[in-house]
Scaffold this motif. Structure first.
Motif, PDB file in Angstrom:
ATOM      1  N   VAL A 403       0.835  -1.202   0.000  1.00 52.05           N
ATOM      2  CA  VAL A 403       0.000   0.000   0.000  1.00 52.05           C
ATOM      3  C   VAL A 403       0.867   1.248   0.000  1.00 52.05           C
ATOM      4  O   VAL A 403       0.653   2.193  -0.775  1.00 52.05           O
ATOM      5  N   THR A 404       1.870   1.261   0.866  1.00 50.43           N
ATOM      6  CA  THR A 404       2.689   2.454   1.039  1.00 50.43           C
ATOM      7  C   THR A 404       3.494   2.786  -0.217  1.00 50.43           C
ATOM      8  O   THR A 404       3.712   3.960  -0.528  1.00 50.43           O
ATOM      9  N   ASN A 405       3.927   1.776  -0.953  1.00 47.24           N
ATOM     10  CA  ASN A 405       4.708   2.039  -2.164  1.00 47.24           C
ATOM     11  C   ASN A 405       3.900   2.785  -3.219  1.00 47.24           C
ATOM     12  O   ASN A 405       4.463   3.565  -3.993  1.00 47.24           O
ATOM     13  N   ILE A 406       2.600   2.574  -3.256  1.00 46.12           N
ATOM     14  CA  ILE A 406       1.757   3.356  -4.171  1.00 46.12           C
ATOM     15  C   ILE A 406       1.775   4.817  -3.741  1.00 46.12           C
ATOM     16  O   ILE A 406       1.895   5.735  -4.564  1.00 46.12           O
ATOM     17  N   ALA A 407       1.687   5.056  -2.435  1.00 44.73           N
ATOM     18  CA  ALA A 407       1.736   6.424  -1.912  1.00 44.73           C
ATOM     19  C   ALA A 407       3.077   7.079  -2.239  1.00 44.73           C
ATOM     20  O   ALA A 407       3.122   8.270  -2.573  1.00 44.73           O
ATOM     21  N   ILE A 408       4.154   6.328  -2.154  1.00 46.12           N
ATOM     22  CA  ILE A 408       5.477   6.882  -2.443  1.00 46.12           C
ATOM     23  C   ILE A 408       5.570   7.315  -3.905  1.00 46.12           C
ATOM     24  O   ILE A 408       6.122   8.373  -4.227  1.00 46.12           O
ATOM     25  N   LYS A 409       5.014   6.528  -4.809  1.00 43.65           N
ATOM     26  CA  LYS A 409       5.017   6.895  -6.230  1.00 43.65           C
ATOM     27  C   LYS A 409       4.237   8.191  -6.453  1.00 43.65           C
ATOM     28  O   LYS A 409       4.645   9.051  -7.248  1.00 43.65           O
ATOM     29  N   VAL A 410       3.121   8.339  -5.752  1.00 39.34           N
ATOM     30  CA  VAL A 410       2.355   9.581  -5.849  1.00 39.34           C
ATOM     31  C   VAL A 410       3.182  10.750  -5.318  1.00 39.34           C
ATOM     32  O   VAL A 410       3.212  11.835  -5.914  1.00 39.34           O
ATOM     33  N   CYS A 411       3.877  10.537  -4.201  1.00 39.94           N
ATOM     34  CA  CYS A 411       4.722  11.586  -3.622  1.00 39.94           C
ATOM     35  C   CYS A 411       5.798  12.026  -4.613  1.00 39.94           C
ATOM     36  O   CYS A 411       6.039  13.231  -4.795  1.00 39.94           O
ATOM     37  N   LEU A 412       6.450  11.085  -5.242  1.00 36.19           N
ATOM     38  CA  LEU A 412       7.509  11.417  -6.191  1.00 36.19           C
ATOM     39  C   LEU A 412       6.961  12.194  -7.383  1.00 36.19           C
ATOM     40  O   LEU A 412       7.595  13.129  -7.877  1.00 36.19           O
ATOM     41  N   ASP A 413       5.778  11.815  -7.836  1.00 34.93           N
ATOM     42  CA  ASP A 413       5.162  12.550  -8.955  1.00 34.93           C
ATOM     43  C   ASP A 413       4.825  13.981  -8.549  1.00 34.93           C
ATOM     44  O   ASP A 413       5.042  14.919  -9.321  1.00 34.93           O
ATOM     45  N   LEU A 414       4.283  14.154  -7.357  1.00 37.60           N
ATOM     46  CA  LEU A 414       3.931  15.504  -6.906  1.00 37.60           C
ATOM     47  C   LEU A 414       5.173  16.365  -6.696  1.00 37.60           C
ATOM     48  O   LEU A 414       5.162  17.566  -7.006  1.00 37.60           O
ATOM     49  N   LEU A 415       6.223  15.777  -6.165  1.00 38.13           N
ATOM     50  CA  LEU A 415       7.459  16.538  -5.938  1.00 38.13           C
ATOM     51  C   LEU A 415       8.094  16.990  -7.250  1.00 38.13           C
ATOM     52  O   LEU A 415       8.765  18.020  -7.311  1.00 38.13           O
ATOM     53  N   ASN A 416       7.882  16.226  -8.312  1.00 37.52           N
ATOM     54  CA  ASN A 416       8.530  16.522  -9.593  1.00 37.52           C
ATOM     55  C   ASN A 416       7.558  17.017 -10.654  1.00 37.52           C
ATOM     56  O   ASN A 416       7.935  17.097 -11.831  1.00 37.52           O
ATOM     57  N   GLN A 417       6.328  17.358 -10.256  1.00 41.55           N
ATOM     58  CA  GLN A 417       5.306  17.687 -11.249  1.00 41.55           C
ATOM     59  C   GLN A 417       5.671  18.891 -12.115  1.00 41.55           C
ATOM     60  O   GLN A 417       5.232  18.983 -13.264  1.00 41.55           O
ATOM     61  N   ASN A 418       6.486  19.789 -11.579  1.00 42.49           N
ATOM     62  CA  ASN A 418       6.878  20.976 -12.360  1.00 42.49           C
ATOM     63  C   ASN A 418       8.276  20.867 -12.950  1.00 42.49           C
ATOM     64  O   ASN A 418       8.803  21.844 -13.481  1.00 42.49           O
ATOM     65  N   GLN A 419       8.868  19.678 -12.850  1.00 43.62           N
ATOM     66  CA  GLN A 419      10.221  19.472 -13.355  1.00 43.62           C
ATOM     67  C   GLN A 419      10.190  19.190 -14.852  1.00 43.62           C
ATOM     68  O   GLN A 419       9.533  18.246 -15.302  1.00 43.62           O
ATOM     69  N   LEU A 420      10.898  19.987 -15.627  1.00 43.46           N
ATOM     70  CA  LEU A 420      10.946  19.826 -17.074  1.00 43.46           C
ATOM     71  C   LEU A 420      11.527  18.462 -17.442  1.00 43.46           C
ATOM     72  O   LEU A 420      12.569  18.065 -16.959  1.00 43.46           O
ATOM     73  N   GLY A 421      10.802  17.735 -18.283  1.00 41.64           N
ATOM     74  CA  GLY A 421      11.283  16.447 -18.750  1.00 41.64           C
ATOM     75  C   GLY A 421      10.932  15.280 -17.856  1.00 41.64           C
ATOM     76  O   GLY A 421      11.252  14.129 -18.188  1.00 41.64           O
ATOM     77  N   TYR A 422      10.273  15.526 -16.728  1.00 37.32           N
ATOM     78  CA  TYR A 422       9.924  14.435 -15.823  1.00 37.32           C
ATOM     79  C   TYR A 422       8.699  13.681 -16.348  1.00 37.32           C
ATOM     80  O   TYR A 422       7.717  14.293 -16.775  1.00 37.32           O
ATOM     81  N   THR A 423       8.754  12.368 -16.295  1.00 39.82           N
ATOM     82  CA  THR A 423       7.633  11.529 -16.719  1.00 39.82           C
ATOM     83  C   THR A 423       6.928  10.977 -15.482  1.00 39.82           C
ATOM     84  O   THR A 423       7.538  10.204 -14.726  1.00 39.82           O
ATOM     85  N   ARG A 425       4.839   8.759 -12.907  1.00 36.68           N
ATOM     86  CA  ARG A 425       4.672   7.323 -12.793  1.00 36.68           C
ATOM     87  C   ARG A 425       3.205   6.925 -12.722  1.00 36.68           C
ATOM     88  O   ARG A 425       2.764   6.038 -13.445  1.00 36.68           O
ATOM     89  N   VAL A 426       2.468   7.579 -11.848  1.00 35.60           N
ATOM     90  CA  VAL A 426       1.080   7.141 -11.615  1.00 35.60           C
ATOM     91  C   VAL A 426       0.073   8.287 -11.605  1.00 35.60           C
ATOM     92  O   VAL A 426      -1.141   8.040 -11.667  1.00 35.60           O
ATOM     93  N   LEU A 427       0.538   9.527 -11.530  1.00 36.07           N
ATOM     94  CA  LEU A 427      -0.371  10.642 -11.291  1.00 36.07           C
ATOM     95  C   LEU A 427      -1.340  10.864 -12.452  1.00 36.07           C
ATOM     96  O   LEU A 427      -2.447  11.362 -12.248  1.00 36.07           O
ATOM     97  N   ASN A 428      -0.941  10.496 -13.651  1.00 39.10           N
ATOM     98  CA  ASN A 428      -1.836  10.652 -14.801  1.00 39.10           C
ATOM     99  C   ASN A 428      -2.858   9.535 -14.900  1.00 39.10           C
ATOM    100  O   ASN A 428      -3.756   9.574 -15.741  1.00 39.10           O
ATOM    101  N   TYR A 429      -2.708   8.526 -14.052  1.00 36.89           N
ATOM    102  CA  TYR A 429      -3.597   7.363 -14.089  1.00 36.89           C
ATOM    103  C   TYR A 429      -4.480   7.273 -12.851  1.00 36.89           C
ATOM    104  O   TYR A 429      -5.684   7.073 -12.949  1.00 36.89           O
ATOM    105  N   LEU A 430      -3.882   7.439 -11.686  1.00 38.64           N
ATOM    106  CA  LEU A 430      -4.640   7.341 -10.447  1.00 38.64           C
ATOM    107  C   LEU A 430      -5.418   8.628 -10.183  1.00 38.64           C
ATOM    108  O   LEU A 430      -4.974   9.720 -10.551  1.00 38.64           O
TER     109      LEU A 430
END
Length: 487
Positions: A403-423, A425-430
């Motif tokens: 469960v927690t690893n899904i939350a970590i992926k969301v955290c990483l996406d939010l932290l990098n959401q404004n980073q140029l060139g970042y893809t 992981r899950v934020l566009n799906y969940l």
């Protein structure tokens, strides 16, 4: 045959610290003090009969073992004896490797102590940070080696056995632009030196996935340092997040160990303090602030931050997560909350970000939030009847981590959401509320988990909103089945 030796001067680490702290020596004064001490060492002469070559070697070894010294031999001894002496003085049993961080390697004019880590069995050592203040111990847990950088003249005296430093693992100097180090063992073993960029090498395996320089500017405020919060903190540290604020008032106890990222060596410690050491063990350059208590009691000055971070709620009750989201909204930073249901048979991940139309945690779960603090580790969705029939610990580590690893992926996406060139992981799906199922077997998670179509199910159709809920919707939410599809 005569052996002329200079009586070795012994200087302890405590003596050097005393000169710095009590006598007010500057580091340059300290180097001069050492050099003067070496130059005043007396000489002595030992006479050995050369008639019996075996006796010669025995007496030389005995003499050197008792009185390490610089040795000069006056003799017309045979070639065989010279060969034996050569073998005796040059043989080494192990190759030693010292990796020096750029912080130290680039400071060729630095004299003083350095802290690092290493293993005597393998012979691998790392010199990581300078100890400019001559502190007794390194404030980074796990740094178990201490070295000393001296002038080339002093290093030569060490190698010539005119001087010996007690309390150090290795001694070195920058000699004509190159680093030379020796181990502080009986043989003064030579160490092969190499340099490395701490940040570059530490996060080299993240290259192309996260920009190390950008991640080092990020911070995470984590509410709760239990099994969920500790895993999130460790994984964000490995991803390159440099600054953390850890808030939790609990102490690590024996029953925590089977699910927590910490272990026996940390029993009885505040979870925040032990977790800080674990983070520093991953990245010694990390900055970690801890507070042992509740979020609402934390001093406000620790939150004097920019908007380049996020808040993560792992509280054991919804009111705690709602308060954390309220604070994140005040700071203008994204928020993620995660937790597990009964016996970690399932769990949930919620996220909110500023300047969006997404509801906050309080707005999304307002019918479930009670301001009365529940019993610690009380599950979200199980009822009293289920708890009576499910008499085992609240979830295994493997289920909590899924469960927690899904939350970590969301955290990483939010932290990098404004980073140029970042893809992402899950934020566009969940969606902003995700349910994660470990098992849909009611004997483990109660009847609530039978709503999931299969084990390891992850929802992506639930959208929490701000609208007033009907009685039927409230009833569905209370049972944890809001808008769960069979996808």
């Amino acid at each position: 045959m005569l052996i002329r030796r200079t009586i070795m001067k012994v200087i302890t680490r405590g003596e050097l610290h005393d000169k710095i702290r009590n006598d007010g020596y500057a580091v340059t004064d300290l180097m001069n003090y050492i050099e003067i001490g070496v130059s005043t060492c007396p000489e002595a002469t030992v006479s050995i009969d050369l008639i019996d070559s075996e006796k010669v070697m025995s007496e030389i070894k005995d003499t050197l073992s008792l009185h390490p010294a610089i040795v000069e031999i006056d003799s017309d001894s045979s070639a065989d004896t010279e060969e034996d002496l050569s073998d005796f003085f040059t043989t080494t049993s192990k190759a030693y490797m010292l990796c020096i961080s750029d912080e130290i390697a680039n400071a060729s004019e630095y004299f003083g102590e350095i802290f690092g880590v290493g293993n005597d069995e393998s012979g691998y050592y790392y010199a990581l940070v300078a100890n400019k203040q001559f502190n007794e111990c390194c404030d980074i847990a796990g740094f178990n080696k201490v070295g000393l950088i001296v002038t080339p003249k002093i290093l030569n005296s060490v190698k010539d056995k005119r001087i010996h430093f007690e309390g150090y693992d290795f001694i070195g100097a920058c000699v004509e632009g190159a680093w030379e180090f020796v181990r502080c063992n009986d043989r003064l073993s030579f160490m092969n030196c190499s340099t490395f960029g701490l940040v570059t090498n530490l996060f080299s395996r993240n290259e192309g996935l996260f920009e190390a320089s950008e991640m080092l500017e990020k911070y995470a405020i984590i509410i709760g340092a239990g099994s969920v919060g500790s895993l999130i903190a460790m994984q964000l540290a490995r991803a390159g997040v440099k600054k953390f604020i850890l808030i939790d008032g609990d102490v690590l106890k024996l029953h925590n160990v089977c699910r927590h990222q910490l272990g026996f060596r940390d029993l009885g410690r505040y979870k925040t303090a032990a977790l800080k050491d674990a983070i520093m063990n991953i990245n010694p350059l990390a900055e970690v602030i801890t507070f042992n208590g509740y979020l609402q009691d934390a001093p406000l000055d620790i939150f004097d931050l920019d908007k380049n971070g996020m808040m993560i709620g792992t509280a054991d009750n919804r009111a705690g997560n709602a308060l954390a989201n309220d604070f994140a909204e005040h700071l203008g930073i994204p928020f993620v909350a995660t937790g597990c249901w009964t016996r970690a048979a399932a769990g949930e991940v919620f996220y909110w970000r500023p300047d969006s139309n997404l509801p906050t945690y309080r707005e999304a779960y307002f019918v479930l939030i009670s301001e009365d603090r529940p019993e610690a580790h009380n599950n979200y969705f199980g009822d009293e009847e289920e708890r009576e029939t499910l008499n085992f610990e609240p979830g295994t580590s493997v289920d909590i981590e899924f469960v927690t690893n899904i939350a970590i992926k969301v955290c990483l996406d939010l932290l990098n959401q404004n980073q140029l060139g970042y893809t992402p992981r899950v934020l566009n799906y969940l969606t902003n509320s995700t349910l994660i199922c470990n098992t849909n077997n009611p004997s483990i998670g109660g009847e609530t988990v039978t709503m999931f179509p299969h084990p390891l199910f992850i929802s992506h159709t639930i959208r929490m909103n701000k609208k007033e809920k009907t009685n039927d919707e409230r009833s569905a939410t209370d049972n944890g089945v809001e808008n769960v599809g069979a996808d």
